[in-house]
Write a protein that holds these residues in place. Structure first.
Motif, PDB file in Angstrom:
ATOM      1  N   VAL A 169       1.035  -1.279   0.159  1.00  0.00           N
ATOM      2  CA  VAL A 169      -0.411  -0.167   0.509  1.00  0.00           C
ATOM      3  C   VAL A 169       0.732   1.159   0.066  1.00  0.00           C
ATOM      4  CG1 VAL A 169      -1.866   1.140   1.586  1.00  0.00           C
ATOM      5  CG2 VAL A 169      -1.790  -0.956   1.284  1.00  0.00           C
ATOM      6  N   GLY A 170       2.278   1.022   0.758  1.00  0.00           N
ATOM      7  CA  GLY A 170       2.868   2.561   0.835  1.00  0.00           C
ATOM      8  C   GLY A 170       4.210   2.789   0.049  1.00  0.00           C
ATOM      9  N   VAL A 197      -4.116  -0.364  -5.514  1.00  0.00           N
ATOM     10  CA  VAL A 197      -6.041  -0.403  -6.613  1.00  0.00           C
ATOM     11  C   VAL A 197      -6.605   0.090  -5.762  1.00  0.00           C
ATOM     12  CG1 VAL A 197      -4.955  -2.055  -7.625  1.00  0.00           C
ATOM     13  CG2 VAL A 197      -5.813  -2.710  -5.462  1.00  0.00           C
ATOM     14  N   ARG A 198      -7.865   0.739  -5.493  1.00  0.00           N
ATOM     15  CA  ARG A 198      -8.391   1.781  -5.283  1.00  0.00           C
ATOM     16  C   ARG A 198     -10.150   0.994  -5.825  1.00  0.00           C
ATOM     17  NH1 ARG A 198      -5.127   5.018  -5.789  1.00  0.00           N
ATOM     18  NH2 ARG A 198      -3.996   6.959  -3.535  1.00  0.00           N
ATOM     19  N   THR A 199     -10.953   0.167  -5.047  1.00  0.00           N
ATOM     20  CA  THR A 199     -11.965  -0.127  -5.586  1.00  0.00           C
ATOM     21  C   THR A 199     -12.848  -0.193  -4.293  1.00  0.00           C
ATOM     22  OG1 THR A 199     -11.864  -2.080  -4.182  1.00  0.00           O
ATOM     23  CG2 THR A 199     -10.520  -2.719  -6.325  1.00  0.00           C
ATOM     24  N   ALA A 208      -6.295  -9.427  -4.083  1.00  0.00           N
ATOM     25  CA  ALA A 208      -6.065  -8.874  -5.602  1.00  0.00           C
ATOM     26  C   ALA A 208      -4.450  -8.717  -4.640  1.00  0.00           C
ATOM     27  CB  ALA A 208      -6.111  -7.504  -6.083  1.00  0.00           C
ATOM     28  N   ARG A 209      -4.251  -7.711  -4.141  1.00  0.00           N
ATOM     29  CA  ARG A 209      -2.883  -7.048  -3.732  1.00  0.00           C
ATOM     30  C   ARG A 209      -2.138  -8.909  -2.783  1.00  0.00           C
ATOM     31  NH1 ARG A 209      -5.098  -2.451  -1.078  1.00  0.00           N
ATOM     32  NH2 ARG A 209      -5.454  -3.561   0.972  1.00  0.00           N
ATOM     33  N   LYS A 210      -2.910  -9.777  -2.349  1.00  0.00           N
ATOM     34  CA  LYS A 210      -2.151 -10.895  -1.713  1.00  0.00           C
ATOM     35  C   LYS A 210      -1.904 -11.800  -2.769  1.00  0.00           C
ATOM     36  CE  LYS A 210      -4.949 -12.798   1.100  1.00  0.00           C
ATOM     37  NZ  LYS A 210      -5.945 -13.310   2.549  1.00  0.00           N
ATOM     38  N   VAL A 211      -2.570 -11.779  -3.945  1.00  0.00           N
ATOM     39  CA  VAL A 211      -2.687 -12.812  -5.506  1.00  0.00           C
ATOM     40  C   VAL A 211      -1.440 -12.198  -5.626  1.00  0.00           C
ATOM     41  CG1 VAL A 211      -3.437 -13.316  -7.704  1.00  0.00           C
ATOM     42  CG2 VAL A 211      -5.222 -13.769  -5.642  1.00  0.00           C
ATOM     43  N   ALA A 212      -1.036 -10.988  -5.835  1.00  0.00           N
ATOM     44  CA  ALA A 212       0.042 -10.200  -6.546  1.00  0.00           C
ATOM     45  C   ALA A 212       1.402 -10.447  -5.447  1.00  0.00           C
ATOM     46  CB  ALA A 212       0.222  -8.576  -6.256  1.00  0.00           C
ATOM     47  N   LEU A 213       1.217 -10.625  -4.229  1.00  0.00           N
ATOM     48  CA  LEU A 213       2.106 -11.128  -3.721  1.00  0.00           C
ATOM     49  C   LEU A 213       2.931 -12.488  -3.842  1.00  0.00           C
ATOM     50  CD1 LEU A 213       4.645 -10.667  -1.009  1.00  0.00           C
ATOM     51  CD2 LEU A 213       2.217 -11.746   0.461  1.00  0.00           C
ATOM     52  N   THR A 241       9.768  -0.487  -8.253  1.00  0.00           N
ATOM     53  CA  THR A 241       8.365  -1.123  -8.632  1.00  0.00           C
ATOM     54  C   THR A 241       8.438  -1.269  -9.998  1.00  0.00           C
ATOM     55  OG1 THR A 241       8.839   1.801  -9.318  1.00  0.00           O
ATOM     56  CG2 THR A 241       7.926   1.316  -7.261  1.00  0.00           C
ATOM     57  N   ARG A 242       9.142  -1.935 -10.122  1.00  0.00           N
ATOM     58  CA  ARG A 242       9.597  -2.714 -11.686  1.00  0.00           C
ATOM     59  C   ARG A 242       8.193  -3.912 -11.903  1.00  0.00           C
ATOM     60  NH1 ARG A 242      14.237  -5.256 -12.210  1.00  0.00           N
ATOM     61  NH2 ARG A 242      14.092  -5.544 -10.162  1.00  0.00           N
ATOM     62  N   MET A 243       6.620  -3.802 -11.108  1.00  0.00           N
ATOM     63  CA  MET A 243       5.965  -4.814 -10.738  1.00  0.00           C
ATOM     64  C   MET A 243       4.636  -4.106 -10.472  1.00  0.00           C
ATOM     65  SD  MET A 243       5.654  -8.579  -9.484  1.00  0.00           S
ATOM     66  CE  MET A 243       6.363  -9.762 -10.062  1.00  0.00           C
ATOM     67  N   TRP A 244       3.658  -4.249 -10.907  1.00  0.00           N
ATOM     68  CA  TRP A 244       2.206  -3.398 -10.885  1.00  0.00           C
ATOM     69  C   TRP A 244       1.159  -4.804 -11.098  1.00  0.00           C
ATOM     70  CZ3 TRP A 244       5.516  -2.169 -15.336  1.00  0.00           C
ATOM     71  CH2 TRP A 244       4.879  -1.843 -15.771  1.00  0.00           C
ATOM     72  N   ILE A 245       0.281  -3.798 -10.429  1.00  0.00           N
ATOM     73  CA  ILE A 245      -1.636  -4.284 -11.095  1.00  0.00           C
ATOM     74  C   ILE A 245      -1.552  -3.158 -11.622  1.00  0.00           C
ATOM     75  CG2 ILE A 245      -3.785  -4.376 -10.331  1.00  0.00           C
ATOM     76  CD1 ILE A 245      -2.495  -5.262  -7.130  1.00  0.00           C
ATOM     77  N   ALA A 246      -2.408  -4.183 -13.117  1.00  0.00           N
ATOM     78  CA  ALA A 246      -2.659  -3.435 -14.330  1.00  0.00           C
ATOM     79  C   ALA A 246      -4.473  -3.137 -14.171  1.00  0.00           C
ATOM     80  CB  ALA A 246      -1.666  -3.611 -15.821  1.00  0.00           C
ATOM     81  N   ASP A 247      -4.632  -4.537 -14.382  1.00  0.00           N
ATOM     82  CA  ASP A 247      -6.174  -4.116 -14.782  1.00  0.00           C
ATOM     83  C   ASP A 247      -6.711  -5.698 -14.189  1.00  0.00           C
ATOM     84  OD1 ASP A 247      -8.222  -3.434 -16.109  1.00  0.00           O
ATOM     85  OD2 ASP A 247      -7.855  -4.069 -18.540  1.00  0.00           O
ATOM     86  N   PHE A 248      -8.094  -5.769 -14.109  1.00  0.00           N
ATOM     87  CA  PHE A 248      -8.936  -6.231 -13.730  1.00  0.00           C
ATOM     88  C   PHE A 248      -9.934  -6.101 -15.286  1.00  0.00           C
ATOM     89  CE2 PHE A 248      -7.659  -4.298  -9.789  1.00  0.00           C
ATOM     90  CZ  PHE A 248      -7.718  -6.166  -8.570  1.00  0.00           C
ATOM     91  N   ASP A 249      -9.994  -8.116 -15.465  1.00  0.00           N
ATOM     92  CA  ASP A 249     -10.348  -8.028 -16.917  1.00  0.00           C
ATOM     93  C   ASP A 249     -12.313  -8.381 -15.882  1.00  0.00           C
ATOM     94  OD1 ASP A 249     -12.199  -9.345 -18.640  1.00  0.00           O
ATOM     95  OD2 ASP A 249     -11.188 -10.542 -19.716  1.00  0.00           O
TER      96      ASP A 249
END
Length: 256
Positions: A169-170, A197-199, A208-213, A241-249
Motif C-alpha cells: 500500500v505504501g 488499487v482502489r475499489t 488482489a494484493r495477496k495474489v500479487a504477493l 516498482t517494476r511490478m504492478w497491478i495493471a487491470d481487472f478483466d
C-alpha cells in the motif's frame, strides 16, 4: 553472543515484528488476517532455532499448500515469471538502478471469495519488447524460504500482512521516475502506486494484493529479506516498482 541475540530478538518484539501467541495460534484452521498474532512468552521455551524463525516472521513449513492451493500454476506462455528477478542484484533494484524487466499483472479471473486467480503477466525486457504468460496464483499459498540451517520455513501471517499492507500500500514510484499517475496500463511504465488499487469493494483490493504477493514471491521480485529488519533494527523501505497491478478483466469477475 547469547545476550546480543536476546537484545536483537527483544528489539523485534518492540517493533511488532515478533508475533504474540494465543492458545490456538498454531491451529491449522487459523486464518491469515493481519489482526491475529501468534506468541512471545510461550516461544521463550522453544529452541533458539524456533525463536529465530519467529523473530524473522517465519514458521516451520507445514505443507499447507494442499489446503490453500499452489503458489503458482503455469497455464500458457513461456513460464518466465518463475524466478524472473531471482538472479539479479536485489540491492541495486532497491536503489532504483535496474529498469528491466518489468511486469504488469492483469487479473483475468478474480473475485473477493475466489482463492486462486488467473493472472496474465506482461513481461517487459525493454521499452519496446514484451511477452505474456498466463498462470494461476493462490492468495493464501505458503510463501517458503530456506533458513540458515538449510531447512524450509514458511512466512507467518504477520509477515504476509506486512507485505500486503505496509509494503504494497505504501509503495510509490521514486520522484523523477516515469509513471502513469493514477492510470493503470500494461506498460511499459508503472502507475504511481503499483499495488494500491482502489475499489468500492475492499475485499477485492485485499485479495488482489495477496495474489500479487504470490506472483511477486514466485518471481523473486519480493524476498524474505525485504520483510526483515536490518542491523539497525529498522526495516529498509521497499522501493522497487517494476511490478504492478495493471487491470481487472470485467468478464473475469466471479463475485457476480
Amino acid at each position: 553472543m547469547k545476550h546480543r541475540g536476546q537484545r536483537a530478538f527483544l528489539a523485534l518484539v518492540a517493533l511488532g515484528l515478533c508475533p504474540h501467541f494465543s492458545a490456538d495460534a498454531q491451529s491449522p484452521s487459523n486464518s491469515d488476517q493481519p489482526g491475529e498474532r501468534p506468541g512471545f512468552f510461550r516461544q521463550l521455551g522453544k529452541s533458539l532455532k524456533d525463536v529465530g524463525q519467529q523473530a524473522l516472521g517465519a514458521k516451520p513449513a507445514t505443507g499447507s499448500a494442499s489446503a490453500t492451493g499452489p503458489l503458482y500454476t503455469p497455464i500458457s506462455g513461456a513460464g518466465r515469471i518463475n524466478g524472473l528477478f531471482k538472479n539479479e542484484d536485489h540491492q541495486s533494484a532497491q536503489q532504483g538502478r535496474l529498469d528491466w524487466p518489468r511486469v504488469a499483472l492483469t487479473f483475468r479471473e478474480w473475485g473477493a471469495s475466489l482463492p486462486c486467480w488467473m493472472v496474465e503477466a506482461r513481461i517487459w525486457t525493454s521499452a519496446t519488447a514484451s511477452t505474456t504468460e498466463t498462470f494461476r496464483a493462490c492468495a493464501d499459498a505458503a510463501l517458503t524460504i530456506r533458513d540458515d540451517l538449510g531447512e524450509e520455513a514458511e512466512l507467518n501471517s504477520n509477515a504476509r500482512a506486512k507485505a500486503t499492507t505496509d509494503l504494497m500500500v505504501g509503495l510509490r514510484v521514486r520522484a523523477g521516475k516515469p509513471n502513469t499517475g493514477d492510470d493503470r496500463t500494461t506498460g511499459p511504465t508503472p502507475p504511481r502506486e503499483p499495488f494500491n488499487v482502489r475499489t468500492t469493494r475492499e475485499g477485492v483490493a485485499w485479495q488482489a494484493r495477496k495474489v500479487a504477493l504470490s506472483a511477486a514471491w514466485v518471481s523473486g521480485f519480493l524476498r524474505a529479506d525485504d520483510l526483515y529488519p536490518g542491523p539497525s533494527g529498522m526495516l529498509t523501505p521497499f522501493r522497487d516498482t517494476r511490478m504492478w497491478i495493471a487491470d481487472f478483466d470485467p468478464t473475469g469477475n466471479r463475485d457476480k
